[in-house]
Structures are given as C-alpha cells and as structure tokens.
Scaffold this motif. Structure first.
Motif, PDB file in Angstrom:
ATOM      1  N   LYS A 213       0.856  -1.172   0.000  1.00  0.00           N
ATOM      2  CA  LYS A 213       0.000   0.000   0.000  1.00  0.00           C
ATOM      3  C   LYS A 213       0.901   1.233   0.000  1.00  0.00           C
ATOM      4  O   LYS A 213       1.793   1.360   0.843  1.00  0.00           O
ATOM      5  N   ARG A 214       0.664   2.106  -0.952  1.00  0.00           N
ATOM      6  CA  ARG A 214       1.461   3.320  -1.059  1.00  0.00           C
ATOM      7  C   ARG A 214       0.790   4.466  -0.318  1.00  0.00           C
ATOM      8  O   ARG A 214      -0.425   4.668  -0.421  1.00  0.00           O
ATOM      9  N   VAL A 215       1.618   5.199   0.409  1.00  0.00           N
ATOM     10  CA  VAL A 215       1.119   6.286   1.251  1.00  0.00           C
ATOM     11  C   VAL A 215       1.930   7.542   0.939  1.00  0.00           C
ATOM     12  O   VAL A 215       3.152   7.477   0.738  1.00  0.00           O
ATOM     13  N   LEU A 216       1.263   8.676   0.925  1.00  0.00           N
ATOM     14  CA  LEU A 216       1.921   9.961   0.732  1.00  0.00           C
ATOM     15  C   LEU A 216       1.770  10.795   1.990  1.00  0.00           C
ATOM     16  O   LEU A 216       0.665  10.966   2.509  1.00  0.00           O
ATOM     17  N   LEU A 217       2.893  11.312   2.480  1.00  0.00           N
ATOM     18  CA  LEU A 217       2.892  12.314   3.554  1.00  0.00           C
ATOM     19  C   LEU A 217       3.423  13.598   2.940  1.00  0.00           C
ATOM     20  O   LEU A 217       4.572  13.649   2.499  1.00  0.00           O
ATOM     21  N   PHE A 218       2.589  14.633   2.908  1.00  0.00           N
ATOM     22  CA  PHE A 218       2.913  15.819   2.112  1.00  0.00           C
ATOM     23  C   PHE A 218       2.692  17.105   2.889  1.00  0.00           C
ATOM     24  O   PHE A 218       1.784  17.215   3.711  1.00  0.00           O
ATOM     25  N   ASP A 237      -0.680   6.287  -7.445  1.00  0.00           N
ATOM     26  CA  ASP A 237      -1.700   5.358  -6.931  1.00  0.00           C
ATOM     27  C   ASP A 237      -1.563   5.121  -5.425  1.00  0.00           C
ATOM     28  O   ASP A 237      -1.320   4.001  -4.962  1.00  0.00           O
ATOM     29  N   PHE A 238      -1.745   6.178  -4.660  1.00  0.00           N
ATOM     30  CA  PHE A 238      -1.652   6.082  -3.208  1.00  0.00           C
ATOM     31  C   PHE A 238      -2.947   5.519  -2.620  1.00  0.00           C
ATOM     32  O   PHE A 238      -4.043   5.808  -3.095  1.00  0.00           O
ATOM     33  N   HIS A 239      -2.805   4.739  -1.557  1.00  0.00           N
ATOM     34  CA  HIS A 239      -3.955   4.278  -0.785  1.00  0.00           C
ATOM     35  C   HIS A 239      -4.339   5.309   0.274  1.00  0.00           C
ATOM     36  O   HIS A 239      -5.520   5.486   0.580  1.00  0.00           O
ATOM     37  N   TYR A 240      -3.326   5.953   0.856  1.00  0.00           N
ATOM     38  CA  TYR A 240      -3.559   6.981   1.862  1.00  0.00           C
ATOM     39  C   TYR A 240      -2.755   8.230   1.478  1.00  0.00           C
ATOM     40  O   TYR A 240      -1.612   8.129   1.000  1.00  0.00           O
ATOM     41  N   VAL A 241      -3.359   9.390   1.693  1.00  0.00           N
ATOM     42  CA  VAL A 241      -2.656  10.662   1.499  1.00  0.00           C
ATOM     43  C   VAL A 241      -2.839  11.468   2.774  1.00  0.00           C
ATOM     44  O   VAL A 241      -3.963  11.805   3.151  1.00  0.00           O
ATOM     45  N   LEU A 242      -1.708  11.762   3.444  1.00  0.00           N
ATOM     46  CA  LEU A 242      -1.735  12.470   4.718  1.00  0.00           C
ATOM     47  C   LEU A 242      -1.150  13.868   4.533  1.00  0.00           C
ATOM     48  O   LEU A 242      -0.094  14.027   3.906  1.00  0.00           O
ATOM     49  N   PHE A 243      -1.841  14.854   5.082  1.00  0.00           N
ATOM     50  CA  PHE A 243      -1.377  16.237   5.019  1.00  0.00           C
ATOM     51  C   PHE A 243      -0.999  16.668   6.433  1.00  0.00           C
ATOM     52  O   PHE A 243      -1.770  16.493   7.377  1.00  0.00           O
ATOM     53  N   CYS A 244       0.199  17.241   6.557  1.00  0.00           N
ATOM     54  CA  CYS A 244       0.749  17.442   7.895  1.00  0.00           C
ATOM     55  C   CYS A 244       1.683  18.650   7.914  1.00  0.00           C
ATOM     56  O   CYS A 244       2.451  18.858   6.967  1.00  0.00           O
ATOM     57  N   THR A 324       7.394  13.901   0.975  1.00  0.00           N
ATOM     58  CA  THR A 324       7.909  14.873   0.010  1.00  0.00           C
ATOM     59  C   THR A 324       7.140  16.180   0.098  1.00  0.00           C
ATOM     60  O   THR A 324       6.189  16.313   0.861  1.00  0.00           O
ATOM     61  N   GLY A 325       7.576  17.154  -0.702  1.00  0.00           N
ATOM     62  CA  GLY A 325       6.930  18.464  -0.757  1.00  0.00           C
ATOM     63  C   GLY A 325       7.675  19.542  -0.009  1.00  0.00           C
ATOM     64  O   GLY A 325       7.532  20.731  -0.305  1.00  0.00           O
ATOM     65  N   SER A 326       8.475  19.136   0.987  1.00  0.00           N
ATOM     66  CA  SER A 326       9.193  20.105   1.816  1.00  0.00           C
ATOM     67  C   SER A 326      10.393  19.430   2.463  1.00  0.00           C
ATOM     68  O   SER A 326      10.262  18.367   3.069  1.00  0.00           O
ATOM     69  N   LEU A 327      11.542  20.060   2.354  1.00  0.00           N
ATOM     70  CA  LEU A 327      12.730  19.545   3.034  1.00  0.00           C
ATOM     71  C   LEU A 327      12.565  19.617   4.552  1.00  0.00           C
ATOM     72  O   LEU A 327      13.111  18.791   5.285  1.00  0.00           O
ATOM     73  N   HIS A 328      11.806  20.591   5.020  1.00  0.00           N
ATOM     74  CA  HIS A 328      11.548  20.697   6.463  1.00  0.00           C
ATOM     75  C   HIS A 328      10.716  19.514   6.945  1.00  0.00           C
ATOM     76  O   HIS A 328      10.947  18.978   8.036  1.00  0.00           O
ATOM     77  N   LEU A 329       9.744  19.103   6.150  1.00  0.00           N
ATOM     78  CA  LEU A 329       8.934  17.938   6.509  1.00  0.00           C
ATOM     79  C   LEU A 329       9.800  16.681   6.543  1.00  0.00           C
ATOM     80  O   LEU A 329       9.710  15.875   7.478  1.00  0.00           O
ATOM     81  N   VAL A 330      10.641  16.506   5.540  1.00  0.00           N
ATOM     82  CA  VAL A 330      11.545  15.355   5.501  1.00  0.00           C
ATOM     83  C   VAL A 330      12.476  15.369   6.704  1.00  0.00           C
ATOM     84  O   VAL A 330      12.729  14.337   7.331  1.00  0.00           O
TER      85      VAL A 330
END
Length: 362
Positions: A213-218, A237-244, A324-330
């Motif tokens: 299952k592919r998940v995105l944390l963005f 094709d993500f199963h879950y997409v998390l915004f944080c 992905t989306g932010s080096l600070h998040l990573v």
C-alpha cells in the motif's frame, strides 16, 4: 544606483574562483523573481571576474541565455558539464550513492567543479586561468551555444566519491518496522516529476511482487503552488494521502531548529487544509469521484507516523511511505526515525518520543 543581486550580496565579501549552478526552476519566487530568467539573473550573482562557472545543459533556454549574458558581463567563462557517460571511467564503474535521473546532471557538474578546484590548487597563482583543453571543439557546443567542458579520465578517488556520496532526505530509502520510507525533499515541479518517477520505480523494485500500500505524507510552504506539485504525484496510486505541518510534535520549543516564528499554528493548519482541498479537486478531475484514496489531516509528524505504524502492524501488506513536498517535513521525519542520520532508523516509533529535541516535557 547600484543593483546587487540576492546571491551576490551573500557572497559579496568572498573571493570565488569556481562557480556551479544547477538546474533552475521556479522556487522562492517572492525573493528571486517570478520567471526562470529573473531567477537566473539572481543566481548568476555568484559569478565573479576571473572565476570559471559551470552549469548543466538541461536548463530552460531563457535561463541559460541569461547565465551566458551575465557571464560575459562579469568576465567569467561559462561552461556546460558534459554527459556523465562521456567521461573515461576506465576500470572504475559508474556508481552514484544518490540515485535518480536528475543526479546524473549533478554528478557531472560535481566532477567538473572538483577537477577545476584541484587544477587551481596545483597552480602557483591564485588566479584561475582556464587551460585550452577546457573547451571542446566548436561543433560540440551545447544546444544553447554555451561551450561544453571537456570530459576527462576518472580517477579511483573521484569514482569513490560519487559512490559514497550521501544526501539524507534526497531519494533516500529507510526500512523501519513494516514501513518502507521513501524520503525526497522535492519542492518544485521539475524535482517533483523526478521524485515521482524515482518513487514508482523504487517502490516496484522493493515490492518483489508482494502486496503493498502506497502512502503519501505531504506538505508545502511559502509561495509554492501545491496544484503543480500534485500533478506528477497523482500517478503514484496512493492508498492513503496524509497532510501534515512540518512540526514533529504540536508543542514546539522556540529555541529549537524547528521553530518557525513567521507563521502561526492556524496558518500551518490552514495550509494543510488547502492542500487537501486542492488534491481532492485534482484527483476528481483526473480519476473521477470514485477514487478509493483515503485523505487524512494530521496535527504533526509524530501523529502521522504513529498512525501509519499502527495501520501497518494491523495489515498484511507492506506500507511504502513517500515523504515529500518540503525539506523541512523530511527533516522532521528523519528526526523521528533516524535522528543520528545512520540510515538505520530506530527500533519503534514509540522509542523515538523521549529523544525528540523539539518535544516539551510535561
């Protein structure tokens, strides 16, 4: 009135003999300009008279023209790094410690910078004068009519340097529990396209035909347009997409590196909600309203990782998490799963809590 570019101001008091400018894209537009040409003008501020500048061939045409014009203005020769496979590798295999297609350009640029620096160190004079063999014949100029630097024989040390190169948070994979973390701080359209390609290929290789299952944390910040960053990610094709938000915990020590006094907590939450709304709209436009993705809002990185760790333990599938989306998040994710940057991660998410530098003891 004298105009000083942003980059030139930073380096105003430094003597620069060798300059490297990587691929340019639209980023930090509120500071550098709203077009690649304006950004190129600012980046060219690093060029100094008597220095040698290197860039890559895959620049936007307008940007490379600006770099060339600024190089002439500053009397700083500009060369384009040649393709990586044009060097004489001899008995040394071409291996890059940092994967992805985009790093092939950066690797050649790094070779040219390192070789030129070593050449400079070997000269008695501190003023660099490019030797004649820096340039290839006229017919081998790049498509933008900028001279192409001469490839050379790769020594064992140069080959080893590329192989051992480590860049935490860039095309990095860390296994922890039932989660496989794919970390890439891409935050421009160009880098996000490469990030998506890398993630899909790396995830496919790591799955070994097993169920995943592919998940995105963005998250994205500043003046970046999330809609453009989402476009290539929709193909994953993500199963879950998390915004944080980019915070490890909801309680931040103002003395820590994570403290951002430029935005309020409400602004961070609002940005995440806007990102979710944008993703939902783009997803429906491309896939229709019946998409099975689960979209979730998380208050902090620790909550998101705890949630995913629990979900993965309940599931028979392996979870592939792209951050992905932010080096600070990573960076926040790394502070939880691999605070010593050992590439090994910690034993469990729970064990990480007492070690978070940003957590405030209650």
């Amino acid at each position: 009135m004298t105009v000083i570019s942003t980059t030139s101001f930073v380096l105003l008091c430094r003597q620069v003999n060798i300059v490297g400018i990587t691929s340019l894209g639209l980023d930090h537009t509120s500071l550098l300009g709203t077009t690649v040409e304006e950004i190129a003008w600012q980046k060219a501020g690093i060029m100094k008279p008597g220095a040698v500048a290197f860039s890559v061939d895959q620049q936007p045409e307008g940007a490379l023209k600006v770099l060339k014009d600024r190089a002439v203005e500053k009397q700083c020769p500009l060369l384009v790094a040649p393709p990586l496979d044009s060097y004489d590798w001899g008995q040394h295999p071409l291996e890059l410690g940092v994967s992805s297609q985009g790093q092939l350009l950066n690797a050649s640029l790094a070779l040219q910078l390192a070789n030129t620096w070593m050449l400079l160190q070997s000269q008695s004079s501190h003023v660099l004068r490019p030797p004649k063999d820096f340039f290839l014949p006229e017919k081998n100029k790049s498509r933008k009519f900028v001279e192409t630097a001469q490839p050379f024989s790769i020594t064992q040390r140069l080959a080893l340097g590329l192989k051992l190169c480590s860049w935490p948070g860039r095309t990095q994979v860390i296994h922890k529990d039932n989660l496989l973390y794919f970390l890439d701080g891409a935050h421009t359209l160009e880098s996000m396209e490469l990030c998506s390609q890398w993630f899909i290929a790396a995830s496919d290789r790591a799955s070994y035909r097993s169920s995943i299952k592919r998940v995105l944390l963005f998250n994205s910040t500043g003046d970046r347009q999330s809609s453009k960053l989402f476009s290539p990610l929709l193909d994953c094709d993500f199963h879950y997409v998390l915004f944080c938000p980019n915070i490890v915990t909801t309680q931040i020590n103002l003395a820590s590196d994570q403290a951002n006094c430029m935005v309020t907590e409400q602004q961070m939450i609002s940005r995440c909600l806007t990102n979710e709304k944008t993703w939902r709209q783009l997803r429906e436009e491309r896939k229709g309203p019946t998409s099975s993705e689960t979209l979730l809002q998380m208050s902090c990185v620790f909550e998101a990782l705890t949630y995913l760790t629990d979900k993965s333990r309940e599931d028979t599938c392996k979870y592939h998490l792209l951050v992905t989306g932010s080096l600070h998040l990573v960076g926040s994710v790394l502070s939880v799963i691999d605070p010593e940057l050992s590439h090994q991660g910690l034993a469990t998410i729970g064990d990480a809590a007492p070690q978070l530098s940003d957590a405030v003891n209650s």
